[in-house]
Every structure is written in C-alpha cells, then in structure tokens.
Write a protein that holds these residues in place. Structure first.
Motif, PDB file in Angstrom:
ATOM      1  N   PRO A   1     -19.623  13.194  25.109  1.00 13.15           N
ATOM      2  CA  PRO A   1     -19.602  14.525  25.094  1.00 13.15           C
ATOM      3  C   PRO A   1     -19.286  14.948  23.330  1.00 13.15           C
ATOM      4  O   PRO A   1     -18.608  14.051  22.789  1.00 13.15           O
ATOM      5  CB  PRO A   1     -18.469  15.220  25.764  1.00 13.15           C
ATOM      6  CG  PRO A   1     -17.781  13.798  25.929  1.00 13.15           C
ATOM      7  CD  PRO A   1     -18.596  12.845  25.893  1.00 13.15           C
TER       8      PRO A   1
ATOM      9  N   ASN B   1     -16.913  16.938  21.217  1.00 14.85           N
ATOM     10  CA  ASN B   1     -15.699  17.858  21.261  1.00 14.85           C
ATOM     11  C   ASN B   1     -15.468  18.237  20.004  1.00 14.85           C
ATOM     12  O   ASN B   1     -15.171  17.363  18.961  1.00 14.85           O
ATOM     13  CB  ASN B   1     -14.497  16.888  21.693  1.00 14.85           C
ATOM     14  CG  ASN B   1     -14.791  16.531  23.216  1.00 14.85           C
ATOM     15  OD1 ASN B   1     -15.116  17.409  24.064  1.00 14.85           O
ATOM     16  ND2 ASN B   1     -14.328  15.093  23.489  1.00 14.85           N
TER      17      ASN B   1
ATOM     18  N   ASP C   1     -25.282  25.754  31.719  1.00 17.56           N
ATOM     19  CA  ASP C   1     -23.649  25.794  31.786  1.00 17.56           C
ATOM     20  C   ASP C   1     -23.124  25.095  33.022  1.00 17.56           C
ATOM     21  O   ASP C   1     -24.263  24.877  34.080  1.00 17.56           O
ATOM     22  CB  ASP C   1     -23.173  27.321  32.063  1.00 17.56           C
ATOM     23  CG  ASP C   1     -23.128  28.057  30.637  1.00 17.56           C
ATOM     24  OD1 ASP C   1     -24.157  28.746  30.695  1.00 17.56           O
ATOM     25  OD2 ASP C   1     -22.592  27.840  29.790  1.00 17.56           O
ATOM     26  N   CYS C   2     -22.015  24.375  33.279  1.00 20.60           N
ATOM     27  CA  CYS C   2     -21.537  23.790  34.592  1.00 20.60           C
ATOM     28  C   CYS C   2     -21.822  24.542  35.613  1.00 20.60           C
ATOM     29  O   CYS C   2     -21.530  25.699  35.942  1.00 20.60           O
ATOM     30  CB  CYS C   2     -20.178  23.703  34.248  1.00 20.60           C
ATOM     31  SG  CYS C   2     -19.397  22.546  35.359  1.00 20.60           S
TER      32      CYS C   2
ATOM     33  N   SER D   1     -19.362  27.384  15.480  1.00 21.51           N
ATOM     34  CA  SER D   1     -19.259  27.115  16.935  1.00 21.51           C
ATOM     35  C   SER D   1     -18.243  28.244  17.882  1.00 21.51           C
ATOM     36  O   SER D   1     -17.104  28.455  17.251  1.00 21.51           O
ATOM     37  CB  SER D   1     -18.917  25.666  17.389  1.00 21.51           C
ATOM     38  OG  SER D   1     -19.739  24.997  16.964  1.00 21.51           O
TER      39      SER D   1
ATOM     40  N   LEU E   1     -16.348  29.337  21.502  1.00 20.77           N
ATOM     41  CA  LEU E   1     -15.732  28.755  22.836  1.00 20.77           C
ATOM     42  C   LEU E   1     -17.000  29.025  23.913  1.00 20.77           C
ATOM     43  O   LEU E   1     -17.141  27.990  24.712  1.00 20.77           O
ATOM     44  CB  LEU E   1     -14.778  29.416  23.341  1.00 20.77           C
ATOM     45  CG  LEU E   1     -13.424  29.397  22.449  1.00 20.77           C
ATOM     46  CD1 LEU E   1     -12.159  30.114  22.953  1.00 20.77           C
ATOM     47  CD2 LEU E   1     -12.738  27.871  22.411  1.00 20.77           C
TER      48      LEU E   1
ATOM     49  N   SER F   1     -19.802  26.213  24.560  1.00 19.03           N
ATOM     50  CA  SER F   1     -19.494  24.966  25.539  1.00 19.03           C
ATOM     51  C   SER F   1     -20.531  24.956  26.647  1.00 19.03           C
ATOM     52  O   SER F   1     -20.493  25.896  27.492  1.00 19.03           O
ATOM     53  CB  SER F   1     -18.104  24.870  26.060  1.00 19.03           C
ATOM     54  OG  SER F   1     -17.163  24.866  25.118  1.00 19.03           O
TER      55      SER F   1
ATOM     56  N   THR G   1     -23.994  22.164  28.457  1.00 18.44           N
ATOM     57  CA  THR G   1     -24.775  20.932  28.260  1.00 18.44           C
ATOM     58  C   THR G   1     -26.167  21.503  27.759  1.00 18.44           C
ATOM     59  O   THR G   1     -26.884  22.526  28.193  1.00 18.44           O
ATOM     60  CB  THR G   1     -25.212  20.123  29.417  1.00 18.44           C
ATOM     61  OG1 THR G   1     -23.773  19.797  29.828  1.00 18.44           O
ATOM     62  CG2 THR G   1     -26.042  19.025  29.292  1.00 18.44           C
TER      63      THR G   1
ATOM     64  N   LYS H   1     -23.622  17.133  26.294  1.00 18.29           N
ATOM     65  CA  LYS H   1     -22.481  18.031  26.687  1.00 18.29           C
ATOM     66  C   LYS H   1     -21.702  18.232  25.334  1.00 18.29           C
ATOM     67  O   LYS H   1     -21.272  17.552  24.691  1.00 18.29           O
ATOM     68  CB  LYS H   1     -21.447  17.201  27.476  1.00 18.29           C
ATOM     69  CG  LYS H   1     -20.555  18.170  28.068  1.00 18.29           C
ATOM     70  CD  LYS H   1     -19.740  17.748  29.301  1.00 18.29           C
ATOM     71  CE  LYS H   1     -18.695  18.669  29.993  1.00 18.29           C
ATOM     72  NZ  LYS H   1     -17.982  18.074  30.969  1.00 18.29           N
TER      73      LYS H   1
ATOM     74  N   SER I   1     -18.282  20.649  24.091  1.00 20.23           N
ATOM     75  CA  SER I   1     -17.115  21.164  24.323  1.00 20.23           C
ATOM     76  C   SER I   1     -16.446  21.926  23.048  1.00 20.23           C
ATOM     77  O   SER I   1     -16.322  21.020  22.195  1.00 20.23           O
ATOM     78  CB  SER I   1     -16.234  20.282  25.168  1.00 20.23           C
ATOM     79  OG  SER I   1     -14.801  21.014  25.532  1.00 20.23           O
TER      80      SER I   1
ATOM     81  N   LYS J   1     -13.306  23.839  21.462  1.00 19.83           N
ATOM     82  CA  LYS J   1     -11.942  23.895  21.709  1.00 19.83           C
ATOM     83  C   LYS J   1     -11.360  24.921  20.801  1.00 19.83           C
ATOM     84  O   LYS J   1     -11.721  24.732  19.558  1.00 19.83           O
ATOM     85  CB  LYS J   1     -11.264  22.682  21.416  1.00 19.83           C
ATOM     86  CG  LYS J   1     -11.719  21.412  22.268  1.00 19.83           C
ATOM     87  CD  LYS J   1     -11.629  21.665  23.709  1.00 19.83           C
ATOM     88  CE  LYS J   1     -11.794  20.500  24.597  1.00 19.83           C
ATOM     89  NZ  LYS J   1     -11.891  20.405  26.005  1.00 19.83           N
TER      90      LYS J   1
END
Lengths: 114, 112
Positions: B10, B12, B39-40, B78, B80, B83, B85, B107, B109, B111
C-alpha cells in the motif's frame, strides 16, 4: 437510471455444493460480462455475452461453471460442484455494445466456500 | 510476464501529498487503457480513460507511453476520500475487443 443488479449479495456454502448467481444488466445494454475477483487480485473475465449469445468463454472452467442469458436480458452463473478456491466476489458488468463502450459493474456476489 | 502489472502498495500518504502509480502491460496490440477505482467491498468504477497525449481530470492526470507499454496515474493534493484501490486496466487486443484485463490494483491510504 438503475444500475446493474445482482443477487444474492452474500453466499456461504460447503464444498461440493451448488450455487447460482443472478444478474440484471442496465436496461438496453446488449453486452453482459461475468468476472471473478479473488481477494487481492483484479477481476478476471469468465464469460461475455452479446445479447443471448456467448462471445468469449475461454476462461470459464466449464467442468464446473456454467452461465446462460436465455432471453438476452438477465443472466445466471452457476457453480456445480463448488471448490474452496471458488471463494471470490463474482461481478457482473454490462455495456451498451461489445466494442469500446464503458462497462458498468454491479455490486457483486461475495461467495465463501467452506 | 503478467498481462498487466502494478505495484500493489500500500501507499500511505498524508493529505495534500502527490502520489503516482505505475503500470506496465505485455500485449503491444492492446487498444485502450483505463484507470478504475475500487473502494473496499465495492465494485470497480471507471476513474478515467488514458490517452497517448495524456489527459487530466481535476487532480488526476493519466499518461500512456505505448513504446514502453507503460501507464501512469498521478494524484495531486490527495484527499481522505481518495483512499481506495486503483486498478490499471487494458482492453485486450486481437479478437477479444471488448475484454478488459485488470491489474491486481494498488492500494492507496490517505491519512489526516
């Protein structure tokens, strides 16, 4: 406009059992695809229909998987008998035609084989 | 060699960062190229097509280098909500004109 519908959303079965998934594409879309997405992988095409005819089923494991789209609208994908490695998300997608058009995906059916 | 290869991550990154994803494909006859976002626990959705001349959509820039068989996606500033894939996708050459070939995805992410 309604999107691609799939059911069920989740299914848990034991190995050697049978399972079927249903897909209703976007109204008017001639082309329908079934994909298999194993965890951590990208979707992999299983079969492509143009109306009620099969265009490409080269990656469909035909010893256990079958699919049909009898009236050229909705489609079913069946696995019989299921194996542990069939655990995956089964995604249905549809497109207006079969060439360069955008494919729209349904929410998928998450299958767990125990 | 896999048909479409991506760094799985991933990645991050903090909000506001610039992040770049790379992808290579093996079939020189491939005709069309895309980035999809997933998205997840959701389905893939088309983010943007990729053209040889490069194309931009807001904070997103996609590039294609046919000679090197290389595709990239740049995300600036970027958020939030970025986030997800990111799947590199190639439309197969040859007879299977409609078939999409997906990479494994990268992926991201973001933060706070």
């Amino acid at each position: 406009e309604a999107g691609v519908a799939q059911s069920p959303r989740y299914k848990i079965i034991e190995k050697r059992q049978s399972v079927a998934f249903w897909c209703n594409p976007i109204s008017g879309h001639a082309t329908l695809y079934w994909y298999q997405q194993i965890l951590g992988q990208g979707p992999k095409l299983l079969i492509q229909f143009q109306n009620n005819g099969v265009v490409d089923d080269s990656q469909l494991p035909k010893d256990r998987f079958s699919a049909e789209r009898l009236k050229g609208v909705d489609s079913t994908l069946k696995i019989q008998p299921a194996k542990l490695e069939d655990s995956a998300v089964y995604l249905c997608a549809s497109a207006w035609g079969g060439g360069q058009e955008t494919q729209y995906f349904g929410p998928g059916t998450r299958l767990l084989v125990l | 060699r896999k048909e479409v290869e991506q760094d799985p991550g991933p990645f991050n990154v903090p909000e506001g960062a610039t992040v770049a994803f790379n992808c290579t494909y093996s079939n020189s006859a491939s005709q069309s190229f895309f980035w999809y976002r997933q998205d997840c626990r959701k389905e893939p959705k088309l983010l943007m097509s990729v053209y040889s001349s490069g194309n931009e959509d807001g904070r997103f820039t996609a590039q294609l280098n046919r000679a090197s068989q290389y595709i990239s996606l740049l995300i600036r500033d970027s958020k939030l909500s970025d986030s997800a894939t990111y799947l590199c996708v190639v439309r197969g050459g040859g007879g299977s004109q409609g078939n999409l070939i997906f990479g494994k995805g990268t992926k991201l992410s973001v933060k706070p």
